[in-house]
Design a protein around this motif. Structure first.
Motif, PDB file in Angstrom:
ATOM      1  N   GLY A 197      57.112 -66.499 -50.891  1.00 40.50           N
ATOM      2  CA  GLY A 197      57.518 -67.702 -51.368  1.00 40.50           C
ATOM      3  C   GLY A 197      56.032 -68.589 -51.755  1.00 40.50           C
ATOM      4  N   ASP A 198      55.132 -68.065 -51.844  1.00 39.24           N
ATOM      5  CA  ASP A 198      53.806 -68.833 -52.305  1.00 39.24           C
ATOM      6  C   ASP A 198      52.925 -67.756 -53.134  1.00 39.24           C
ATOM      7  OD1 ASP A 198      51.429 -69.889 -52.302  1.00 39.24           O
ATOM      8  OD2 ASP A 198      51.025 -69.881 -50.143  1.00 39.24           O
ATOM      9  N   ALA A 199      52.805 -68.174 -54.313  1.00 35.91           N
ATOM     10  CA  ALA A 199      52.076 -67.266 -55.169  1.00 35.91           C
ATOM     11  C   ALA A 199      50.702 -66.887 -54.939  1.00 35.91           C
ATOM     12  CB  ALA A 199      51.992 -67.983 -56.820  1.00 35.91           C
ATOM     13  N   HIS A 200      50.077 -67.977 -54.136  1.00 33.26           N
ATOM     14  CA  HIS A 200      48.688 -67.723 -53.212  1.00 33.26           C
ATOM     15  C   HIS A 200      48.579 -66.837 -52.274  1.00 33.26           C
ATOM     16  CE1 HIS A 200      47.166 -69.677 -57.045  1.00 33.26           C
ATOM     17  NE2 HIS A 200      48.185 -70.616 -56.781  1.00 33.26           N
ATOM     18  N   ALA A 201      49.729 -66.440 -51.678  1.00 28.04           N
ATOM     19  CA  ALA A 201      49.764 -65.961 -50.115  1.00 28.04           C
ATOM     20  C   ALA A 201      48.995 -64.690 -50.289  1.00 28.04           C
ATOM     21  CB  ALA A 201      51.222 -65.589 -49.800  1.00 28.04           C
ATOM     22  N   LEU A 202      48.834 -63.963 -51.220  1.00 24.08           N
ATOM     23  CA  LEU A 202      48.097 -62.665 -51.325  1.00 24.08           C
ATOM     24  C   LEU A 202      46.627 -63.044 -51.873  1.00 24.08           C
ATOM     25  CD1 LEU A 202      50.849 -60.222 -52.263  1.00 24.08           C
ATOM     26  CD2 LEU A 202      49.745 -60.932 -49.926  1.00 24.08           C
ATOM     27  N   ASP A 203      46.096 -64.310 -52.078  1.00 22.41           N
ATOM     28  CA  ASP A 203      44.718 -64.403 -52.399  1.00 22.41           C
ATOM     29  C   ASP A 203      43.803 -64.097 -51.480  1.00 22.41           C
ATOM     30  OD1 ASP A 203      45.795 -65.625 -54.768  1.00 22.41           O
ATOM     31  OD2 ASP A 203      45.144 -67.676 -54.241  1.00 22.41           O
ATOM     32  N   ASP A 204      42.490 -63.696 -51.687  1.00 24.80           N
ATOM     33  CA  ASP A 204      41.566 -63.060 -51.120  1.00 24.80           C
ATOM     34  C   ASP A 204      41.388 -64.038 -49.718  1.00 24.80           C
ATOM     35  OD1 ASP A 204      39.886 -61.467 -50.010  1.00 24.80           O
ATOM     36  OD2 ASP A 204      38.220 -62.325 -51.345  1.00 24.80           O
ATOM     37  N   GLY A 205      41.278 -63.681 -48.483  1.00 31.04           N
ATOM     38  CA  GLY A 205      41.063 -64.481 -47.414  1.00 31.04           C
ATOM     39  C   GLY A 205      42.245 -65.153 -46.876  1.00 31.04           C
ATOM     40  N   ARG A 206      43.416 -64.979 -47.270  1.00 32.00           N
ATOM     41  CA  ARG A 206      44.714 -65.631 -46.635  1.00 32.00           C
ATOM     42  C   ARG A 206      45.061 -64.550 -45.648  1.00 32.00           C
ATOM     43  NH1 ARG A 206      47.576 -69.499 -50.179  1.00 32.00           N
ATOM     44  NH2 ARG A 206      48.876 -69.610 -48.536  1.00 32.00           N
ATOM     45  N   PRO A 207      45.594 -65.234 -44.418  1.00 28.50           N
ATOM     46  CA  PRO A 207      45.971 -64.066 -43.378  1.00 28.50           C
ATOM     47  C   PRO A 207      46.736 -62.878 -43.821  1.00 28.50           C
ATOM     48  CG  PRO A 207      46.042 -66.225 -42.808  1.00 28.50           C
ATOM     49  CD  PRO A 207      45.800 -66.452 -44.170  1.00 28.50           C
ATOM     50  N   VAL A 208      48.104 -63.171 -44.695  1.00 28.79           N
ATOM     51  CA  VAL A 208      48.875 -62.225 -45.032  1.00 28.79           C
ATOM     52  C   VAL A 208      48.009 -61.168 -45.889  1.00 28.79           C
ATOM     53  CG1 VAL A 208      50.039 -63.387 -46.718  1.00 28.79           C
ATOM     54  CG2 VAL A 208      51.150 -61.586 -45.692  1.00 28.79           C
ATOM     55  N   ALA A 209      47.227 -61.668 -46.949  1.00 28.31           N
ATOM     56  CA  ALA A 209      46.486 -60.795 -47.771  1.00 28.31           C
ATOM     57  C   ALA A 209      45.609 -59.947 -47.149  1.00 28.31           C
ATOM     58  CB  ALA A 209      45.798 -61.757 -48.808  1.00 28.31           C
ATOM     59  N   THR A 210      44.929 -60.364 -46.015  1.00 29.58           N
ATOM     60  CA  THR A 210      44.014 -59.548 -45.039  1.00 29.58           C
ATOM     61  C   THR A 210      44.727 -58.396 -44.495  1.00 29.58           C
ATOM     62  OG1 THR A 210      42.681 -61.321 -44.707  1.00 29.58           O
ATOM     63  CG2 THR A 210      42.454 -59.640 -43.064  1.00 29.58           C
ATOM     64  N   LEU A 211      46.069 -58.653 -44.080  1.00 24.64           N
ATOM     65  CA  LEU A 211      46.808 -57.608 -43.428  1.00 24.64           C
ATOM     66  C   LEU A 211      47.500 -56.609 -44.388  1.00 24.64           C
ATOM     67  CD1 LEU A 211      48.720 -59.686 -40.595  1.00 24.64           C
ATOM     68  CD2 LEU A 211      46.810 -58.157 -40.402  1.00 24.64           C
ATOM     69  N   ALA A 212      47.864 -57.141 -45.726  1.00 20.59           N
ATOM     70  CA  ALA A 212      48.561 -56.350 -46.565  1.00 20.59           C
ATOM     71  C   ALA A 212      47.433 -55.585 -47.322  1.00 20.59           C
ATOM     72  CB  ALA A 212      49.374 -57.369 -47.630  1.00 20.59           C
ATOM     73  N   LEU A 213      46.480 -55.943 -47.463  1.00 21.98           N
ATOM     74  CA  LEU A 213      45.285 -55.345 -47.927  1.00 21.98           C
ATOM     75  C   LEU A 213      45.136 -54.099 -47.272  1.00 21.98           C
ATOM     76  CD1 LEU A 213      43.441 -54.701 -50.372  1.00 21.98           C
ATOM     77  CD2 LEU A 213      41.658 -56.293 -49.423  1.00 21.98           C
ATOM     78  N   SER A 214      44.940 -54.176 -46.070  1.00 22.49           N
ATOM     79  CA  SER A 214      44.652 -53.039 -44.908  1.00 22.49           C
ATOM     80  C   SER A 214      45.628 -52.088 -45.119  1.00 22.49           C
ATOM     81  CB  SER A 214      44.416 -53.662 -43.751  1.00 22.49           C
ATOM     82  OG  SER A 214      45.602 -54.346 -42.973  1.00 22.49           O
ATOM     83  N   ALA A 215      46.837 -52.750 -45.143  1.00 19.58           N
ATOM     84  CA  ALA A 215      48.107 -51.587 -45.503  1.00 19.58           C
ATOM     85  C   ALA A 215      47.965 -50.851 -46.775  1.00 19.58           C
ATOM     86  CB  ALA A 215      49.331 -52.439 -45.284  1.00 19.58           C
ATOM     87  N   ALA A 216      47.575 -51.617 -47.709  1.00 19.00           N
ATOM     88  CA  ALA A 216      47.393 -50.870 -49.197  1.00 19.00           C
ATOM     89  C   ALA A 216      46.340 -49.791 -49.144  1.00 19.00           C
ATOM     90  CB  ALA A 216      47.171 -51.816 -50.121  1.00 19.00           C
ATOM     91  N   ARG A 217      45.253 -50.112 -48.266  1.00 24.63           N
ATOM     92  CA  ARG A 217      44.239 -49.139 -48.115  1.00 24.63           C
ATOM     93  C   ARG A 217      44.805 -48.231 -47.258  1.00 24.63           C
ATOM     94  NH1 ARG A 217      39.334 -50.635 -49.600  1.00 24.63           N
ATOM     95  NH2 ARG A 217      38.224 -49.362 -48.171  1.00 24.63           N
ATOM     96  N   ALA A 218      45.573 -48.292 -46.167  1.00 28.99           N
ATOM     97  CA  ALA A 218      46.295 -47.166 -45.589  1.00 28.99           C
ATOM     98  C   ALA A 218      47.025 -46.173 -46.189  1.00 28.99           C
ATOM     99  CB  ALA A 218      47.013 -47.497 -44.411  1.00 28.99           C
ATOM    100  N   LEU A 219      47.963 -46.852 -47.345  1.00 26.55           N
ATOM    101  CA  LEU A 219      48.753 -46.106 -48.121  1.00 26.55           C
ATOM    102  C   LEU A 219      48.136 -45.328 -49.181  1.00 26.55           C
ATOM    103  CD1 LEU A 219      51.623 -48.605 -48.706  1.00 26.55           C
ATOM    104  CD2 LEU A 219      51.774 -46.447 -47.667  1.00 26.55           C
TER     105      LEU A 219
END
Length: 414
Positions: A197-219
């Motif tokens: 619900g936020d177009a900037h939620a996955l911007d670098d440095g945002r908390p959910v972006a930090t977690l999601a990027l680590s999951a993407a790296r795992a995948l």
């Protein structure tokens, strides 16, 4: 009672004694035995002597019997024992064991949605034999099990959201993102808007972006902790089909139908490819490094058969072009560096579109001359299982540049 108790036990010199008793009570321990204070001051010794009505000894540390203090307090009429005195002087006694249990429960609740999601994905993996039916994912979703353990051991979630309620909200948004990964190609802003619900939620440095990027790296089979730099971030997202923008994601090719200048390498953007139709190019050779494309253009020009460079970890544009080629009926032959990073890239391509090895098997590896040491963790090679074992035994890496002449001879027309 309060004034008398304050005079007996409420002074600054006896604060350590009250605090030690409070700690025991909060931990559910009885007020028995003794407590000791190393390096006690003269004033602290005198306060204990006044309370107990006797000398407190002259050793290096000051030791006080809690049972004796309890008896003195009861006999004085100041209160009904030491436990009551602590509550009067310091406030209600907390049950730390119960509080810790409640907090543990709150944290388990915070992680519940994520753990349920991962369990469901693992179960789905077990029921589906054809991985392509799951959207051609980059890596087995069971890789997320190791990532989940890393979240606990690294404490990343608790650093990003120290309170369970905040962590629960954060992890709920993360689950919504994970449900869309891997993707077949989605802009990161759109993914963020549709899941958080936020177009900037996955911007670098945002908390959910930090977690999601680590999951993407795992995948993608990468280390969970993010590397620095925009290029590494872009590559990790691209590995699961998410692109940061449509113009910076590129793919290099030579000899494909529709290339504007025959015989010259052509760069397509993701934006162009998102609007393109499926492409039937017959057999398409895939290489890992741009040097192969450049050399083929120099030596063969327009006579070079279709050739696409994945250029390390495939970008979203690379994946999109490969999908278009596969949808058009093209087949693939793959070559890459003989090192574990190159093998991991090849494994991702093989899982997504399949290929036959192009001088990328155990026999070709054994023939290639190299003395460069091979480092890293072994990776399976499903297109030629003996290759992984040969690389593990020989333990040298062979870069594409070392076999470039052989690759060019394969590309040359008969």
């Amino acid at each position: 009672m309060s004034d008398r108790l304050t005079r007996l036990l409420g002074g600054e010199e006896l604060a350590w004694l009250v605090d030690r008793a409070r700690t025991r009570l909060e931990r559910g321990k009885p007020l028995t035995g003794s407590v000791s204070l190393a390096g006690a001051t003269h004033g602290q010794r005198r306060a204990v002597e006044t309370l107990l009505g006797r000398r407190a000894g002259s050793g290096a540390s000051l030791s006080v019997s809690l049972e004796e203090v309890d008896r003195v307090l009861r006999a004085s009429g100041a209160c009904d024992g030491l436990a009551q005195a602590v509550a009067v002087l310091r406030g209600p006694i907390r049950d730390l064991t119960a509080l810790a249990a409640d907090r543990d429960t709150a944290w388990r609740t915070a992680f519940a949605a994520l753990d349920t999601h991962l369990a469901d994905r693992k179960a789905l993996d077990g029921r589906v034999a054809d991985r392509q039916d799951l959207g051609g994912r980059v890596a087995d979703r069971q890789a997320l099990a190791g990532w989940r353990g890393w979240l606990d051991s690294s404490g990343l979630v608790r650093r990003l959201a120290p309170e369970p309620a905040d962590a629960g909200s954060l992890l709920d948004r993360l689950v919504a993102v994970l449900a869309r990964l891997p993707s077949t190609g989605v802009p990161i802003g759109r993914l963020a808007a549709e899941t958080c619900g936020d177009a900037h939620a996955l911007d670098d440095g945002r908390p959910v972006a930090t977690l999601a990027l680590s999951a993407a790296r795992a995948l993608a089979g990468l280390p969970y902790a993010a590397e620095g730099g925009a290029d590494a971030r872009r590559a990790a997202w691209a590995a699961v089909g998410v692109h940061l923008d449509e113009l910076s994601s590129l793919v290099l090719s030579l000899g494909l139908p529709g290339d504007p200048t025959p015989g010259e390498p052509h760069v397509r953007t993701l934006r162009q490819l998102r609007r393109a139709e499926p492409i039937n190019a017959g057999l398409v050779r895939l290489c890992e490094n741009p040097v192969v494309v450049a050399a083929a253009a120099d030596d063969l020009g327009a006579a070079c058969p279709p050739l696409v460079c994945v250029n390390g970890r495939p970008s979203a544009a690379v994946w999109r072009l490969l999908d278009l080629l596969a949808a058009g009926g093209s087949s693939f032959a793959y070559h890459g560096d003989f090192d574990w990073g190159g093998v991991a890239i090849a494994a991702a391509v093989h899982e997504r579109v399949g290929f036959t090895p192009w001088r990328y098997d155990a026999a070709s590896y054994q023939r290639a001359a190299s003395a460069a040491p091979l480092a890293g963790r072994a990776v399976p090679t499903p297109w030629d299982p003996p290759l992984s074992e040969a690389m593990r035994r020989r333990a040298v890496r062979v870069e594409e540049e070392l076999v470039l002449s052989d690759l060019l001879s394969d590309l040359a027309p008969l």
